[in-house]
Design a protein around this motif. Structure first.
Motif, PDB file in Angstrom:
ATOM      1  N   ALA A   1     -38.379  -8.206 -45.841  1.00 41.24           N
ATOM      2  CA  ALA A   1     -39.030  -8.470 -44.547  1.00 41.24           C
ATOM      3  C   ALA A   1     -39.604  -7.201 -43.939  1.00 41.24           C
ATOM      4  N   TYR A   2     -39.733  -6.133 -44.724  1.00 35.71           N
ATOM      5  CA  TYR A   2     -40.091  -4.836 -44.171  1.00 35.71           C
ATOM      6  C   TYR A   2     -41.406  -4.317 -44.746  1.00 35.71           C
ATOM      7  N   LEU A   3     -42.073  -3.459 -43.970  1.00 33.40           N
ATOM      8  CA  LEU A   3     -43.259  -2.709 -44.379  1.00 33.40           C
ATOM      9  C   LEU A   3     -43.066  -1.268 -43.929  1.00 33.40           C
ATOM     10  N   PHE A   4     -43.699  -0.330 -44.649  1.00 28.09           N
ATOM     11  CA  PHE A   4     -43.674   1.058 -44.223  1.00 28.09           C
ATOM     12  C   PHE A   4     -44.642   1.224 -43.050  1.00 28.09           C
ATOM     13  N   SER A   5     -44.147   1.753 -41.943  1.00 29.29           N
ATOM     14  CA  SER A   5     -44.953   1.873 -40.728  1.00 29.29           C
ATOM     15  C   SER A   5     -46.091   2.870 -40.939  1.00 29.29           C
ATOM     16  N   ASP A   6     -47.326   2.426 -40.666  1.00 25.23           N
ATOM     17  CA  ASP A   6     -48.475   3.316 -40.824  1.00 25.23           C
ATOM     18  C   ASP A   6     -48.659   4.221 -39.613  1.00 25.23           C
ATOM     19  N   THR A   7     -48.043   3.874 -38.476  1.00 20.81           N
ATOM     20  CA  THR A   7     -48.184   4.694 -37.266  1.00 20.81           C
ATOM     21  C   THR A   7     -47.043   5.673 -37.088  1.00 20.81           C
TER      22      THR A   7
ATOM     23  N   ASN B   1     -52.063  10.469 -43.231  1.00 15.17           N
ATOM     24  CA  ASN B   1     -51.585   9.149 -42.828  1.00 15.17           C
ATOM     25  C   ASN B   1     -51.631   8.179 -44.004  1.00 15.17           C
ATOM     26  N   ILE B   2     -50.968   7.025 -43.843  1.00 19.79           N
ATOM     27  CA  ILE B   2     -50.971   5.977 -44.861  1.00 19.79           C
ATOM     28  C   ILE B   2     -51.658   4.741 -44.295  1.00 19.79           C
ATOM     29  N   THR B   3     -51.902   3.762 -45.149  1.00 19.65           N
ATOM     30  CA  THR B   3     -52.611   2.550 -44.736  1.00 19.65           C
ATOM     31  C   THR B   3     -51.662   1.543 -44.095  1.00 19.65           C
ATOM     32  N   THR B   4     -52.245   0.507 -43.483  1.00 24.67           N
ATOM     33  CA  THR B   4     -51.457  -0.547 -42.840  1.00 24.67           C
ATOM     34  C   THR B   4     -50.940  -1.538 -43.880  1.00 24.67           C
ATOM     35  N   GLY B   5     -49.731  -2.073 -43.658  1.00 23.11           N
ATOM     36  CA  GLY B   5     -49.185  -3.143 -44.481  1.00 23.11           C
ATOM     37  C   GLY B   5     -48.668  -2.705 -45.832  1.00 23.11           C
ATOM     38  N   LEU B   6     -48.262  -1.447 -45.993  1.00 19.92           N
ATOM     39  CA  LEU B   6     -47.811  -0.923 -47.281  1.00 19.92           C
ATOM     40  C   LEU B   6     -46.384  -1.382 -47.546  1.00 19.92           C
TER      41      LEU B   6
ATOM     42  N   ASP C   1     -41.480  -1.118 -40.393  1.00 20.96           N
ATOM     43  CA  ASP C   1     -41.765  -2.245 -39.500  1.00 20.96           C
ATOM     44  C   ASP C   1     -41.106  -3.489 -40.100  1.00 20.96           C
ATOM     45  N   TRP C   2     -40.584  -4.371 -39.252  1.00 19.83           N
ATOM     46  CA  TRP C   2     -39.945  -5.583 -39.768  1.00 19.83           C
ATOM     47  C   TRP C   2     -40.545  -6.825 -39.126  1.00 19.83           C
ATOM     48  N   VAL C   3     -40.483  -7.918 -39.846  1.00 25.10           N
ATOM     49  CA  VAL C   3     -40.921  -9.228 -39.346  1.00 25.10           C
ATOM     50  C   VAL C   3     -39.928 -10.276 -39.837  1.00 25.10           C
TER      51      VAL C   3
ATOM     52  N   ALA D   1     -40.817  -3.323 -33.145  1.00 25.50           N
ATOM     53  CA  ALA D   1     -40.000  -3.883 -34.234  1.00 25.50           C
ATOM     54  C   ALA D   1     -39.917  -2.882 -35.374  1.00 25.50           C
ATOM     55  N   ASN D   2     -38.987  -1.921 -35.250  1.00 25.87           N
ATOM     56  CA  ASN D   2     -38.835  -0.856 -36.237  1.00 25.87           C
ATOM     57  C   ASN D   2     -37.385  -0.746 -36.681  1.00 25.87           C
ATOM     58  N   VAL D   3     -37.197  -0.221 -37.891  1.00 27.32           N
ATOM     59  CA  VAL D   3     -35.881   0.184 -38.377  1.00 27.32           C
ATOM     60  C   VAL D   3     -36.025   1.600 -38.939  1.00 27.32           C
ATOM     61  N   ARG D   4     -35.199   2.539 -38.431  1.00 30.08           N
ATOM     62  CA  ARG D   4     -35.188   3.910 -38.976  1.00 30.08           C
ATOM     63  C   ARG D   4     -34.144   3.960 -40.076  1.00 30.08           C
ATOM     64  N   VAL D   5     -34.596   4.313 -41.300  1.00 27.38           N
ATOM     65  CA  VAL D   5     -33.684   4.377 -42.441  1.00 27.38           C
ATOM     66  C   VAL D   5     -33.663   5.795 -42.986  1.00 27.38           C
ATOM     67  N   LEU D   6     -32.640   6.092 -43.804  1.00 23.73           N
ATOM     68  CA  LEU D   6     -32.444   7.422 -44.366  1.00 23.73           C
ATOM     69  C   LEU D   6     -32.712   7.374 -45.856  1.00 23.73           C
ATOM     70  N   LEU D   7     -33.612   8.229 -46.348  1.00 29.33           N
ATOM     71  CA  LEU D   7     -33.874   8.371 -47.779  1.00 29.33           C
ATOM     72  C   LEU D   7     -33.318   9.695 -48.271  1.00 29.33           C
ATOM     73  N   GLU D   8     -32.910   9.726 -49.544  1.00 34.22           N
ATOM     74  CA  GLU D   8     -32.301  10.928 -50.114  1.00 34.22           C
ATOM     75  C   GLU D   8     -32.968  11.288 -51.430  1.00 34.22           C
ATOM     76  N   ASP D   9     -34.257  11.063 -51.525  1.00 33.62           N
ATOM     77  CA  ASP D   9     -34.988  11.355 -52.751  1.00 33.62           C
ATOM     78  C   ASP D   9     -36.388  11.821 -52.384  1.00 33.62           C
TER      79      ASP D   9
END
Length: 751
Positions: free
Chosen positions: A127-133, A186-191, A250-252, A94-102
């Motif tokens: 409904a989104y979180l930054f994926s830690d993996t 790496n980053i933490t889970t649930g960010l 990640d999305w839920v 359950a992922n969404v790939r997005v594009l950032l420009e900053d």
């Protein structure tokens, strides 16, 4: 000849059936969005539960499509701080790939001055979180520290990495980040919120060849370090802002867990072969196809069986005799061989087969003997269980209850349920089905075979000396039919401690809506008065119109449930009693909840209807002040809401303890009348308190006056209406009811 023709015809019909099934399967798999909804935006596929337009998506997963671009571009959550362009949507994982420009940057601007900017992104309301993996913090530059700080729910998180290089020729030409010119962590889970900032290791000599530092959260594996990025003049403008870089989310489906979602009519896991999976968030879930299936679990027939036996070259699932099954497969060695059929060379000839035949025959005989003994044992245990259930049924007053039901002249829908019915309804009393806990027991949510959703209360203990009284009270409670009292549907007596079955109320308790910090919406004054009136009317019904009268015994905000229209439902009669027939019927143990207990009841051990009046006054205080009955974290004066109210009344500071919202919605006269009513209800002597019927009438009158204050356009008409004399019934010291205490309500200044 005719027989041969018939066989050929049958073969053709079978082939046609197979072709139709395959075509239907392909059509179902190709349908990724709801009927009438767009399934693409430019080059991006938009599968359900995502969607473009109203009615096309599940809560929180809306996608906007900007057709002014060529090709059109898809975006998610355009109302958050940073609009995110969608590059790809994935259901599994359950992922969404997005594009950032900053990106965060820190560049030397001459004269020991720097030009810098941090990077901040907040998606906590989505409904989104930054994926830690799938993401890493990446920092670029010499003598650079990249630091990321974020938030995971209420937890604050921080991490970083450092990069050093004394000169450009000491840096690798490109590739991985090795802490020379580039570092990653790496980053933490649930960010769901973060900002990236940069620091300098006080090596200003590197500014001649690495004047800029950069930091960004980026998809793992996307960035390949290049020594040409270190000077920094073109990296930010030409590689970041111009083309952007990917980040994985990640999305839920938010605001519910799997047990809650399954009880809703809009449960989105539509495929018959789909399963619900809770997320790491406190409230959120996703759907996936069950083992052996693949496809879109959010679409009807979206999960299709995987043909594990289809040829797959060296990656085949089975190398020998494979049989595809619904949701799985069977892989066996050919007859006369043995071994592991899942391996390429796993099956080999079985030379001992002839020797094993008599052994197998003997084994079969032993198997049938063991099976016969096992079946006999099961029969014995079944009879033992039946005797145990019968014992508990009689011990818990089942025979008495059946006799009472037969002798009762009032028709009732009350049922005596079996243990198996309630076990199945609550998924074997699974802990995920728990919807409430209390001093009297645990409440489980469940669905009966007739599709009714119910609440099953599993009590902790039962006094055997009260069984006969309990049986009679249970039947009387089942005959209560009031819109503001939770309906008792039945009970189960085949267990050690009886279980009660109530109607299911979906919107949790008044305590939750007043005191839970996660509740996002406010509660207007008129709604609070409505809830108070409905609760008071329910208690008045129990006291005055039930036959015989019923005393609740544990009135509190946690025992007032609310439905979707915020209609009050008085619940939890675990401590309820029939009104005593004489004053000698005393309680051997005072029961109730601290903060709500009638002080006279605590001294005399005699529960009366005025005990419920006292407890209701505390609930009314909660509605007006938004404070808990007991608040140990507060100051000594604020720990007891009743004590806090009495102090405010003595010092003339009533307005100061009101909830910030309601104090701006009502006038001083209204609050003063309610406060005087509460003060009478909290009288130490029960005989001085009004009845619940009187309380309900006063509150209803005050609400009508408050509503007319807003609805009357002519101030003179409002003065006239609010100036009428209204009376409420008070009790004198002898216990006789008199009509006194006339109250005049006028319009306050400043409305």
């Amino acid at each position: 000849m005719q027989r041969e023709f018939q066989m050929q015809h049958q073969v053709m019909v079978m082939k046609l059936h197979v072709l139709i099934v395959l075509l239907l399967g392909v059509a179902s798999a190709a349908n990724i969005s709801l009927p009438g909804c767009r399934d693409k935006c430019g080059d991006v596929s938009v599968p359900h539960p995502f969607g473009i337009g109203d009615g096309c998506y599940v809560e929180g997963l809306n996608v906007s499509c900007n057709d002014s671009f060529s090709p059109p571009r898809a975006f998610i959550n355009p109302d958050i701080n940073t609009q995110m362009q969608v590059l790809e949507i994935s259901l599994v994982p359950a992922n969404v790939r997005v594009l950032l420009e900053d990106a965060a940057y820190d560049c030397y601007a001459g004269n020991n001055n720097t030009d810098w900017s941090d990077m901040v992104i907040n998606i906590s309301a989505t409904a989104y979180l930054f994926s830690d993996t799938r993401n890493v913090l990446t920092a670029i530059g010499c003598a650079t520290v990249g630091y990321i700080e974020g938030q995971n729910g209420d937890d604050i998180y921080g991490s970083g990495c450092s990069s050093r290089c004394k000169k450009l020729d000491s840096v690798a030409s490109g590739g991985l980040c090795t802490r020379k010119g580039c570092c990653q962590t790496n980053i933490t889970t649930g960010l769901d919120y973060f900002y990236v900032t940069l620091g300098n290791l006080n090596h200003t000599d590197v500014w001649t060849y690495s004047p800029c530092s950069f930091g960004m959260l980026v998809e793992k594996g996307w960035y390949n370090f290049s020594v040409n990025d270190l000077p920094g003049q073109d990296f930010l403008n030409n590689r970041v802002k111009k083309t952007g870089y990917p980040v994985m989310l990640d999305w839920v489906i938010p605001n519910a867990s799997c047990p809650e979602a399954k009880r809703r009519p809009d449960y989105p896991c539509r495929s018959a072969n789909s399963v619900c999976q809770n997320s790491t968030r406190p409230q959120g879930y996703t759907c996936k196809c069950a083992q052996g299936y693949e496809g879109n679990p959010f679409m009807v027939n979206g999960c299709q069986d995987i043909d594990e036996c289809a040829p797959k070259g060296d990656n085949r699932t089975c190398f020998w005799e494979c049989t595809n099954l619904e949701g799985g497969y069977s892989c066996t060695c050919p007859r006369g061989t043995k071994g592991n059929a899942d391996e390429r060379h796993g099956c080999h000839k079985d030379d001992k087969m002839d020797f094993l035949k008599p052994v197998i025959g003997g084994g079969i005989g032993i198997f049938f003997l063991v099976a016969t003994c096992f079946l006999a044992y099961l029969g014995f245990e079944k009879n033992k269980l039946s005797r145990t259930k019968r014992k508990f049924f009689e011990q818990n007053g089942g025979l008495l209850l059946q006799q009472e039901m037969i002798n009762s002249h009032n028709p009732t829908t009350f049922r005596i349920y079996t243990r198996e019915e309630l076990t199945k309804a609550t998924n074997n009393f699974d802990k995920t089905s728990i919807i409430g806990r209390g001093g009297q027991g645990i409440v489980y949510g469940g669905v009966l075979e007739d599709k009714r959703t119910v609440a099953v209360k599993k009590s902790r203990i039962m006094d055997e000396s009260r069984l006969k009284e309990y049986t009679r009270e249970t039947l009387i409670l089942s005959q209560i039919n009031h819109k503001n009292v939770v309906k008792l549907l039945g009970c189960c007596l085949e267990v050690e401690v009886p279980m009660l079955v109530y109607e299911f109320i979906s919107n949790r308790t008044l305590f939750h809506h007043l005191h839970d910090v996660n509740v996002k919406w406010p509660m207007p004054l008129d709604t609070r008065l409505k809830i108070a009136i409905e609760s008071a009317q329910a208690l008045a019904y129990l006291h005055s119109w039930a036959s015989p009268p019923i005393l609740h015994g544990d009135v509190k905000s946690a025992n007032i449930l609310l439905d979707e229209q915020l209609t009050a439902k008085v619940s939890d009669f675990g401590t309820a009693k029939l009104a005593p027939t004489d004053e000698t019927q005393l309680a051997t143990l005072v029961q109730g909840t601290c903060g709500y207990l009638d002080p006279e009841y605590m001294q005399t051990c005699q529960l009366t209807d005025k005990s419920d009046v006292y407890s209701f006054a505390v609930v009314l205080l909660e509605l007006l002040t938004g404070k808990r009955a007991l608040y140990f974290e507060g100051s000594e004066e604020e720990r007891s809401l009743v004590f806090y109210f009495n102090s405010a009344m003595r010092e003339g500071k009533l307005f100061e303890i009101l909830d910030d919202q309601v104090k701006h919605e009502g006038d001083a006269e209204l609050f003063q009348e309610i406060a005087e009513l509460i003060d009478r209800c909290l009288s130490f002597k029960g005989v001085e308190r009004p009845t619940m019927k009187e309380v309900a009438e006063v509150l209803e009158r005050l609400r009508r006056l408050e509503q007319s204050l807003w609805s009357q356009p002519n101030s003179e008409e409002m003065d006239c209406e609010l100036g009428e004399t209204s009376s409420f019934t008070a009790a004198d010291t002898t216990g006789n009811h008199t009509m006194e205490g006339n109250a005049i309500v006028t319009i306050g200044e400043g409305r």
